[in-house]
Write a protein that holds these residues in place. Structure first.
Motif, PDB file in Angstrom:
ATOM      1  N   ARG A   1       1.348  -1.055  -0.092  1.00  0.00           N
ATOM      2  CA  ARG A   1       0.308  -0.471  -0.045  1.00  0.00           C
ATOM      3  C   ARG A   1       1.018   1.080   0.055  1.00  0.00           C
ATOM      4  O   ARG A   1       2.304   1.560   0.996  1.00  0.00           O
ATOM      5  CB  ARG A   1      -0.989   0.161   1.472  1.00  0.00           C
ATOM      6  CG  ARG A   1      -1.630  -1.169   1.338  1.00  0.00           C
ATOM      7  CD  ARG A   1      -2.713  -1.002   2.133  1.00  0.00           C
ATOM      8  NE  ARG A   1      -3.655   0.069   2.491  1.00  0.00           N
ATOM      9  CZ  ARG A   1      -4.840  -0.036   1.713  1.00  0.00           C
ATOM     10  NH1 ARG A   1      -5.091  -0.941   0.595  1.00  0.00           N
ATOM     11  NH2 ARG A   1      -5.338   1.697   1.849  1.00  0.00           N
ATOM     12  N   HIS A   2       0.743   2.309  -1.321  1.00  0.00           N
ATOM     13  CA  HIS A   2       1.177   3.502  -0.645  1.00  0.00           C
ATOM     14  C   HIS A   2       0.719   4.479   0.038  1.00  0.00           C
ATOM     15  O   HIS A   2      -0.132   4.030   0.944  1.00  0.00           O
ATOM     16  CB  HIS A   2       0.562   4.138  -2.483  1.00  0.00           C
ATOM     17  CG  HIS A   2       1.340   4.185  -3.737  1.00  0.00           C
ATOM     18  ND1 HIS A   2       3.080   3.961  -3.711  1.00  0.00           N
ATOM     19  CD2 HIS A   2       0.886   3.017  -4.320  1.00  0.00           C
ATOM     20  CE1 HIS A   2       2.896   3.298  -4.769  1.00  0.00           C
ATOM     21  NE2 HIS A   2       1.394   3.322  -5.491  1.00  0.00           N
ATOM     22  N   SER A   3       1.348   5.262   0.826  1.00  0.00           N
ATOM     23  CA  SER A   3       1.532   5.966   1.647  1.00  0.00           C
ATOM     24  C   SER A   3       1.793   7.545   1.035  1.00  0.00           C
ATOM     25  O   SER A   3       2.965   8.007   1.218  1.00  0.00           O
ATOM     26  CB  SER A   3       2.450   5.697   3.004  1.00  0.00           C
ATOM     27  OG  SER A   3       1.696   3.930   3.537  1.00  0.00           O
ATOM     28  N   ALA A   4       1.061   8.731   2.481  1.00  0.00           N
ATOM     29  CA  ALA A   4       1.867   9.668   2.506  1.00  0.00           C
ATOM     30  C   ALA A   4       0.827   9.876   4.109  1.00  0.00           C
ATOM     31  O   ALA A   4       0.322   9.435   4.440  1.00  0.00           O
ATOM     32  CB  ALA A   4       0.077  10.674   1.642  1.00  0.00           C
ATOM     33  N   PHE A   5       2.596  10.776   3.653  1.00  0.00           N
ATOM     34  CA  PHE A   5       2.569  11.468   6.282  1.00  0.00           C
ATOM     35  C   PHE A   5       2.671  12.556   5.879  1.00  0.00           C
ATOM     36  O   PHE A   5       2.440  13.913   4.597  1.00  0.00           O
ATOM     37  CB  PHE A   5       3.708  11.256   5.625  1.00  0.00           C
ATOM     38  CG  PHE A   5       4.270   9.408   6.425  1.00  0.00           C
ATOM     39  CD1 PHE A   5       3.499   8.830   7.252  1.00  0.00           C
ATOM     40  CD2 PHE A   5       4.528   8.988   5.301  1.00  0.00           C
ATOM     41  CE1 PHE A   5       3.686   7.217   7.783  1.00  0.00           C
ATOM     42  CE2 PHE A   5       4.741   7.374   5.631  1.00  0.00           C
ATOM     43  CZ  PHE A   5       4.276   6.968   6.750  1.00  0.00           C
ATOM     44  N   LEU A   6       1.089  13.013   6.614  1.00  0.00           N
ATOM     45  CA  LEU A   6       1.463  14.719   7.077  1.00  0.00           C
ATOM     46  C   LEU A   6       2.160  14.771   7.958  1.00  0.00           C
ATOM     47  O   LEU A   6       1.687  14.401   9.523  1.00  0.00           O
ATOM     48  CB  LEU A   6      -0.517  15.236   7.056  1.00  0.00           C
ATOM     49  CG  LEU A   6      -0.749  14.247   5.250  1.00  0.00           C
ATOM     50  CD1 LEU A   6      -2.661  14.714   6.171  1.00  0.00           C
ATOM     51  CD2 LEU A   6      -0.752  14.864   4.355  1.00  0.00           C
ATOM     52  N   ALA A   7       2.399  17.008   8.051  1.00  0.00           N
ATOM     53  CA  ALA A   7       2.274  17.086   9.211  1.00  0.00           C
ATOM     54  C   ALA A   7       1.738  18.268   9.808  1.00  0.00           C
ATOM     55  O   ALA A   7       1.314  19.349   8.948  1.00  0.00           O
ATOM     56  CB  ALA A   7       3.736  17.688   9.630  1.00  0.00           C
ATOM     57  N   VAL A   8       0.723  18.465  11.004  1.00  0.00           N
ATOM     58  CA  VAL A   8       0.349  19.629  10.892  1.00  0.00           C
ATOM     59  C   VAL A   8       0.555  20.630  11.127  1.00  0.00           C
ATOM     60  O   VAL A   8       1.170  21.146  11.885  1.00  0.00           O
ATOM     61  CB  VAL A   8      -0.762  19.173  12.220  1.00  0.00           C
ATOM     62  CG1 VAL A   8      -1.854  20.354  12.026  1.00  0.00           C
ATOM     63  CG2 VAL A   8      -1.632  17.481  11.796  1.00  0.00           C
ATOM     64  N   LEU A   9       0.187  21.405  10.746  1.00  0.00           N
ATOM     65  CA  LEU A   9       1.157  23.146  10.499  1.00  0.00           C
ATOM     66  C   LEU A   9      -0.071  24.359  11.361  1.00  0.00           C
ATOM     67  O   LEU A   9       0.318  24.431  12.887  1.00  0.00           O
ATOM     68  CB  LEU A   9       1.339  23.987   9.644  1.00  0.00           C
ATOM     69  CG  LEU A   9       1.738  23.259   8.503  1.00  0.00           C
ATOM     70  CD1 LEU A   9       1.968  23.949   6.844  1.00  0.00           C
ATOM     71  CD2 LEU A   9       3.188  22.623   8.715  1.00  0.00           C
ATOM     72  N   ALA A  10      -1.374  23.710  11.622  1.00  0.00           N
ATOM     73  CA  ALA A  10      -2.004  25.286  12.484  1.00  0.00           C
ATOM     74  C   ALA A  10      -3.401  24.494  12.256  1.00  0.00           C
ATOM     75  O   ALA A  10      -3.587  23.547  11.701  1.00  0.00           O
ATOM     76  CB  ALA A  10      -2.216  26.326  11.389  1.00  0.00           C
ATOM     77  N   VAL A  11      -3.470  24.531  13.779  1.00  0.00           N
ATOM     78  CA  VAL A  11      -4.903  23.871  13.952  1.00  0.00           C
ATOM     79  C   VAL A  11      -6.218  24.777  14.506  1.00  0.00           C
ATOM     80  O   VAL A  11      -6.161  26.062  14.925  1.00  0.00           O
ATOM     81  CB  VAL A  11      -5.378  23.309  15.108  1.00  0.00           C
ATOM     82  CG1 VAL A  11      -4.628  21.671  14.737  1.00  0.00           C
ATOM     83  CG2 VAL A  11      -5.137  23.922  16.847  1.00  0.00           C
ATOM     84  N   THR A  12      -7.537  24.675  14.337  1.00  0.00           N
ATOM     85  CA  THR A  12      -8.742  25.332  14.299  1.00  0.00           C
ATOM     86  C   THR A  12      -9.473  24.780  15.359  1.00  0.00           C
ATOM     87  O   THR A  12      -9.303  23.374  15.435  1.00  0.00           O
ATOM     88  CB  THR A  12      -9.476  26.176  13.315  1.00  0.00           C
ATOM     89  OG1 THR A  12     -10.316  25.439  13.014  1.00  0.00           O
ATOM     90  CG2 THR A  12      -8.868  27.250  12.480  1.00  0.00           C
ATOM     91  N   PRO A  13     -10.517  24.972  15.927  1.00  0.00           N
ATOM     92  CA  PRO A  13     -11.606  23.866  17.001  1.00  0.00           C
ATOM     93  C   PRO A  13     -12.105  22.599  16.380  1.00  0.00           C
ATOM     94  O   PRO A  13     -11.784  21.496  16.770  1.00  0.00           O
ATOM     95  CB  PRO A  13     -12.657  24.839  17.339  1.00  0.00           C
ATOM     96  CG  PRO A  13     -11.782  26.053  17.612  1.00  0.00           C
ATOM     97  CD  PRO A  13     -11.213  26.373  16.581  1.00  0.00           C
ATOM     98  N   THR A  14     -12.365  23.105  14.959  1.00  0.00           N
ATOM     99  CA  THR A  14     -12.963  21.767  13.459  1.00  0.00           C
ATOM    100  C   THR A  14     -11.804  21.462  12.511  1.00  0.00           C
ATOM    101  O   THR A  14     -12.341  20.348  12.063  1.00  0.00           O
ATOM    102  CB  THR A  14     -14.277  22.601  13.832  1.00  0.00           C
ATOM    103  OG1 THR A  14     -14.103  23.658  12.738  1.00  0.00           O
ATOM    104  CG2 THR A  14     -15.656  22.275  14.822  1.00  0.00           C
TER     105      THR A  14
END
Length: 344
Positions: free
Chosen positions: A307-320
């Motif tokens: 299975r191919h995979s992609a990875f993400l890094a969270v930069l900013a968040v709001t409540p939702t």
């Protein structure tokens, strides 16, 4: 006759010397230096060349009462630049010969040299290669999926009538509270985001960060601003708001707790997110998502059963919602509708 020539030369030298002193000004005060305007010159450029500070252009404008509009100077016009002569006077003084140095007297060493001790407030911290690989530094715009749009003002267009411009260009804006020197963030409303899920409502509107600009003059109900940073061309209709918060240096940590999230948009409403693109999720701090979280998207199996995979890094968040960067280690693209979960 020879004595007359000597006396005349002495008078001329004295006159030149007194003129130089007058140019320096009493008490070393600065005078002005003339600058002949060339095609394309602005007060901003002239101030940067002569005063080494483009933002000091109001000083140049103040020294030239004949210039009614600081944005309209003509080739061949002579502009007086304040402060240059003071620096020249210091340069002339610096050329005066220095007295010869006084030699230090010889002395006898009465004992061994003292040990040199260097004191530090804190020990120097170094990162290993593995630690450095987990550090994320993001310097581009992030944007957000949000229900709130900035309302400080809007971009009208350039003086030449163009619809857009980039870094260094000047552009007309309309902002009620604008003052010379005010700096705004520039944003673009890219429209309502449609959730890829069948029965889920829209999580908000996609707001892109475009850049920053600074007001340089007031012209009635509109203002002229210089673009000082841009991630895309600033264009007519863009919105003005507060400066965006910079993304701090993040230490990535694998998210292992359960999470069910979906990619609802890609930056600038693209359909596919490649490595180093920003994508937006329908989960935020209320779902436990935090900045620095490393998340995973599982794609379809390839011909070898992997299975191919992609990875993400969270930069900013709001409540939702959250904005995340597609990491370079990803081996497939990210699509709107992809499911996002913890790293296993």
């Amino acid at each position: 006759m020879r004595k007359k020539h000597v006396a005349l030369a002495a008078l001329v030298c004295c006159g030149l010397l007194s003129g130089a002193v007058a140019m320096a000004g009493a008490g070393g005060e600065a005078t002005t230096t003339p600058h002949k305007v060339k095609k394309g010159d602005t007060l901003w450029d002239i101030s940067g060349t002569h005063l080494k500070d483009p933002k000091a252009w109001p000083r140049v404008w103040k020294a030239n009462p004949g210039i009614k509009n600081p944005d309209r100077i003509k080739p061949g016009q002579v502009v007086q630049v304040p402060g240059k002569a003071k620096g020249e006077a210091r340069a002339v003084a610096a050329q005066a010969p220095l007295p010869p140095p006084t030699p230090m007297p010889a002395f006898e060493r009465s004992g061994p040299p003292l040990a040199l001790t260097v004191l530090r407030d804190e020990p120097v911290k170094t990162r290993s290669a593995a630690e450095e690989a987990k550090i994320l530094r993001h310097t581009r715009g992030v944007g957000a999926v949000t229900g709130e749009l900035p309302e400080a003002g809007k971009v009208l267009g350039t003086e030449a009538g163009w619809g857009s411009d980039a870094v260094g260009g000047t552009i007309f804006i309309q902002a009620a509270d604008a003052r010379v020197g005010t700096v705004y963030g520039v944003y673009r409303d890219l429209g309502k985001v449609k959730h890829p899920g069948t029965f889920k409502g829209s999580p908000g509107r996609l707001l892109a960060e475009i850049g920053t600009l600074e007001v340089v003059s007031l012209q009635g109900e509109r203002q002229l601003a210089r673009i000082i940073k841009s991630y895309d061309a600033v264009q007519q209709g863009d919105l003005l708001g507060p400066l965006p918060a910079p993304v701090p240096e993040l230490t990535l940590k694998d998210r292992l707790d359960p999470l069910e999230a979906t990619v609802v948009a890609v930056e600038f409403q693209r359909m596919i997110g490649a490595p180093r693109d920003v994508v937006y999720l329908d989960a935020g701090s209320e779902q436990g998502v935090a900045r620095g979280d490393r998340l995973r998207i599982s794609g379809e199996e390839n011909g070898n059963g992997r299975r191919h995979s992609a990875f993400l890094a969270v930069l900013a968040v709001t409540p939702t919602t959250a904005a995340a960067l597609v990491l370079p280690e990803s081996d497939h693209q990210v699509l709107v509708g992809d499911a996002v979960g913890p790293v296993r």
